[in-house]
Design a protein around this motif. Sequence first.
Motif, PDB file in Angstrom:
ATOM      1  N   LEU A 319       0.825  -1.201   0.000  1.00  0.00           N
ATOM      2  CA  LEU A 319       0.000   0.000   0.000  1.00  0.00           C
ATOM      3  C   LEU A 319       0.864   1.257   0.000  1.00  0.00           C
ATOM      4  O   LEU A 319       0.572   2.227  -0.706  1.00  0.00           O
ATOM      5  N   LEU A 320       1.957   1.235   0.757  1.00  0.00           N
ATOM      6  CA  LEU A 320       2.844   2.391   0.823  1.00  0.00           C
ATOM      7  C   LEU A 320       3.525   2.643  -0.522  1.00  0.00           C
ATOM      8  O   LEU A 320       3.674   3.789  -0.949  1.00  0.00           O
ATOM      9  N   ALA A 321       3.953   1.566  -1.191  1.00  0.00           N
ATOM     10  CA  ALA A 321       4.659   1.716  -2.462  1.00  0.00           C
ATOM     11  C   ALA A 321       3.772   2.333  -3.528  1.00  0.00           C
ATOM     12  O   ALA A 321       4.277   2.982  -4.458  1.00  0.00           O
ATOM     13  N   ALA A 322       2.467   2.149  -3.417  1.00  0.00           N
ATOM     14  CA  ALA A 322       1.535   2.720  -4.399  1.00  0.00           C
ATOM     15  C   ALA A 322       1.416   4.231  -4.268  1.00  0.00           C
ATOM     16  O   ALA A 322       0.849   4.879  -5.146  1.00  0.00           O
ATOM     17  N   LEU A 323       1.956   4.786  -3.175  1.00  0.00           N
ATOM     18  CA  LEU A 323       1.924   6.244  -2.933  1.00  0.00           C
ATOM     19  C   LEU A 323       3.368   6.740  -2.908  1.00  0.00           C
ATOM     20  O   LEU A 323       3.989   6.810  -1.830  1.00  0.00           O
ATOM     21  N   PRO A 324       3.942   7.073  -4.060  1.00  0.00           N
ATOM     22  CA  PRO A 324       5.376   7.391  -4.124  1.00  0.00           C
ATOM     23  C   PRO A 324       5.872   8.412  -3.109  1.00  0.00           C
ATOM     24  O   PRO A 324       6.920   8.183  -2.497  1.00  0.00           O
ATOM     25  N   PRO A 325       5.185   9.549  -2.878  1.00  0.00           N
ATOM     26  CA  PRO A 325       5.722  10.495  -1.887  1.00  0.00           C
ATOM     27  C   PRO A 325       5.856   9.881  -0.493  1.00  0.00           C
ATOM     28  O   PRO A 325       6.836  10.127   0.218  1.00  0.00           O
ATOM     29  N   VAL A 326       4.868   9.085  -0.109  1.00  0.00           N
ATOM     30  CA  VAL A 326       4.924   8.433   1.205  1.00  0.00           C
ATOM     31  C   VAL A 326       6.044   7.402   1.231  1.00  0.00           C
ATOM     32  O   VAL A 326       6.829   7.316   2.188  1.00  0.00           O
ATOM     33  N   TRP A 327       6.125   6.607   0.171  1.00  0.00           N
ATOM     34  CA  TRP A 327       7.162   5.576   0.073  1.00  0.00           C
ATOM     35  C   TRP A 327       8.557   6.188   0.146  1.00  0.00           C
ATOM     36  O   TRP A 327       9.416   5.726   0.916  1.00  0.00           O
ATOM     37  N   PHE A 328       8.801   7.227  -0.636  1.00  0.00           N
ATOM     38  CA  PHE A 328      10.122   7.857  -0.641  1.00  0.00           C
ATOM     39  C   PHE A 328      10.461   8.432   0.731  1.00  0.00           C
ATOM     40  O   PHE A 328      11.594   8.316   1.209  1.00  0.00           O
ATOM     41  N   ALA A 329       9.489   9.075   1.369  1.00  0.00           N
ATOM     42  CA  ALA A 329       9.745   9.681   2.677  1.00  0.00           C
ATOM     43  C   ALA A 329      10.149   8.629   3.702  1.00  0.00           C
ATOM     44  O   ALA A 329      11.053   8.850   4.518  1.00  0.00           O
ATOM     45  N   LEU A 330       9.493   7.477   3.666  1.00  0.00           N
ATOM     46  CA  LEU A 330       9.804   6.418   4.622  1.00  0.00           C
ATOM     47  C   LEU A 330      11.108   5.698   4.292  1.00  0.00           C
ATOM     48  O   LEU A 330      11.924   5.423   5.176  1.00  0.00           O
ATOM     49  N   MET A 331      11.332   5.422   3.017  1.00  0.00           N
ATOM     50  CA  MET A 331      12.474   4.595   2.635  1.00  0.00           C
ATOM     51  C   MET A 331      13.783   5.376   2.612  1.00  0.00           C
ATOM     52  O   MET A 331      14.834   4.840   2.974  1.00  0.00           O
ATOM     53  N   HIS A 332      13.733   6.608   2.200  1.00  0.00           N
ATOM     54  CA  HIS A 332      14.975   7.370   2.100  1.00  0.00           C
ATOM     55  C   HIS A 332      15.547   7.717   3.471  1.00  0.00           C
ATOM     56  O   HIS A 332      16.745   7.973   3.596  1.00  0.00           O
ATOM     57  N   ARG A 333      14.701   7.682   4.499  1.00  0.00           N
ATOM     58  CA  ARG A 333      15.222   7.829   5.858  1.00  0.00           C
ATOM     59  C   ARG A 333      16.109   6.645   6.238  1.00  0.00           C
ATOM     60  O   ARG A 333      16.946   6.751   7.125  1.00  0.00           O
ATOM     61  N   ARG A 334      15.860   5.515   5.594  1.00  0.00           N
ATOM     62  CA  ARG A 334      16.608   4.305   5.923  1.00  0.00           C
ATOM     63  C   ARG A 334      17.883   4.166   5.107  1.00  0.00           C
ATOM     64  O   ARG A 334      18.606   3.176   5.257  1.00  0.00           O
ATOM     65  N   ALA A 335      18.171   5.157   4.264  1.00  0.00           N
ATOM     66  CA  ALA A 335      19.364   5.083   3.422  1.00  0.00           C
ATOM     67  C   ALA A 335      20.654   4.968   4.220  1.00  0.00           C
ATOM     68  O   ALA A 335      21.525   4.170   3.880  1.00  0.00           O
ATOM     69  N   PRO A 336      20.855   5.731   5.314  1.00  0.00           N
ATOM     70  CA  PRO A 336      22.095   5.563   6.089  1.00  0.00           C
ATOM     71  C   PRO A 336      22.235   4.156   6.649  1.00  0.00           C
ATOM     72  O   PRO A 336      23.313   3.572   6.624  1.00  0.00           O
ATOM     73  N   GLN A 337      21.122   3.594   7.150  1.00  0.00           N
ATOM     74  CA  GLN A 337      21.161   2.217   7.658  1.00  0.00           C
ATOM     75  C   GLN A 337      21.529   1.261   6.548  1.00  0.00           C
ATOM     76  O   GLN A 337      22.320   0.346   6.719  1.00  0.00           O
ATOM     77  N   ARG A 338      20.962   1.521   5.348  1.00  0.00           N
ATOM     78  CA  ARG A 338      21.221   0.645   4.212  1.00  0.00           C
ATOM     79  C   ARG A 338      22.702   0.649   3.856  1.00  0.00           C
ATOM     80  O   ARG A 338      23.320  -0.385   3.635  1.00  0.00           O
ATOM     81  N   ALA A 339      23.296   1.843   3.821  1.00  0.00           N
ATOM     82  CA  ALA A 339      24.710   1.942   3.467  1.00  0.00           C
ATOM     83  C   ALA A 339      25.596   1.277   4.508  1.00  0.00           C
ATOM     84  O   ALA A 339      26.578   0.623   4.195  1.00  0.00           O
ATOM     85  N   GLU A 340      25.217   1.435   5.783  1.00  0.00           N
ATOM     86  CA  GLU A 340      26.005   0.829   6.843  1.00  0.00           C
ATOM     87  C   GLU A 340      25.986  -0.686   6.749  1.00  0.00           C
ATOM     88  O   GLU A 340      27.024  -1.345   6.867  1.00  0.00           O
ATOM     89  N   VAL A 341      24.774  -1.243   6.514  1.00  0.00           N
ATOM     90  CA  VAL A 341      24.662  -2.690   6.432  1.00  0.00           C
ATOM     91  C   VAL A 341      25.401  -3.222   5.211  1.00  0.00           C
ATOM     92  O   VAL A 341      26.099  -4.219   5.259  1.00  0.00           O
ATOM     93  N   ALA A 342      25.248  -2.543   4.082  1.00  0.00           N
ATOM     94  CA  ALA A 342      25.853  -3.032   2.851  1.00  0.00           C
ATOM     95  C   ALA A 342      27.380  -3.046   2.930  1.00  0.00           C
ATOM     96  O   ALA A 342      28.039  -3.814   2.229  1.00  0.00           O
ATOM     97  N   SER A 343      27.954  -2.188   3.766  1.00  0.00           N
ATOM     98  CA  SER A 343      29.404  -2.108   3.843  1.00  0.00           C
ATOM     99  C   SER A 343      29.998  -3.158   4.758  1.00  0.00           C
ATOM    100  O   SER A 343      31.216  -3.296   4.833  1.00  0.00           O
ATOM    101  N   LYS A 344      29.162  -3.885   5.495  1.00  0.00           N
ATOM    102  CA  LYS A 344      29.685  -4.868   6.447  1.00  0.00           C
ATOM    103  C   LYS A 344      30.224  -6.094   5.718  1.00  0.00           C
ATOM    104  O   LYS A 344      29.721  -6.482   4.695  1.00  0.00           O
TER     105      LYS A 344
END
Length: 344
Positions: A319-344
Amino acid sequence: MSLLRPSDLRFLLAVIFPALTLVSVSSHPERAALNAFAIWAGIALLEAALPPLWRSPAPDPRAAWLAWIPRAFVPLELLLFAVGFQAVAEADWLTVLGVAYTAGFVAGAQGITFAHELGHSRHRADRLLGWVLMTAVNYGHFMVEHYRGHHVRAATWDDPASARPGESLWRFLPRTLWGSWRDAWRLEAERLRLHRKGWHRSPLVWSTAVNVAVFGVLIVAAQWKMLVFWIVQSAFAVWLLETVNYIEHYGLQRRTGPDGRPEPFATGHAWNTDTMLGNSLLLNLQRHSDHHVHGWKPYAELRMLPAPQLPTGYAGCLLLAALPPVWFALMHRRAPQRAEVASK
């Protein structure tokens, strides 16, 4: 003999849900869509609101009987389609669309998920059942592209099933629909050429032939309501599949080495969530990093690895993905976590 753990019984929800849907369509087809959506929304709300549902039990490598759950689902889905055809034959058009939505919900959320699990099996009979389920939603090419394309190229720009950073679901869909179909036929042509086989030996050809035959029979018989049911249920099922693909790898990219090849797939290249209801109904698909790292591992053995975390379970993320502004707001906050995990 495999031991039975009470926590393993949660996977029985995966066959109870289509069985209940079958009863709903056969007894009250005019209300089936409302019931199906209520279940979808209910799961999304429960998983978002109740912390006890945010974690699933640990994997169980002993539970061999669980391999029969996706197998048992196949006749249930085929029976659901048979009942659906019967229900829409003389129904009003609103009921036709409602029953199609309901059947597509089961076929997309679970049928395609189970086809995916069966396709990863080492048993040829299981892979054949996977073809049956994907043919039932007019998307047989998934059985080629997913295993020989997506699992090789996931989280790269070459993969049509991996969403790029900042790409909305609605921009992703046409790219993945065309790219997956094109790549499946290319990969199948390469396989046949390598093994010196003709196209008559291709399951992709036979799956496509069955789809064409079903369309032809319904058109010749002038069964327009059945035809609309068949098209709409497939379209919605495929939307669910490709939206899940969008969710699973959104914005995650493997680095390219000096030789031009992507780095090995790591846990940081897929989004994960461990919600109880979602994992029970979808056979641990939400433990997606472990699935990609160990493609042949049965679903009951998948572990929750340290990996990027979705804001909620798949039911809510659809449901969230169907609303791009909401999806981007939620997911882009997780970008630092994503980069940290990917570098491990």
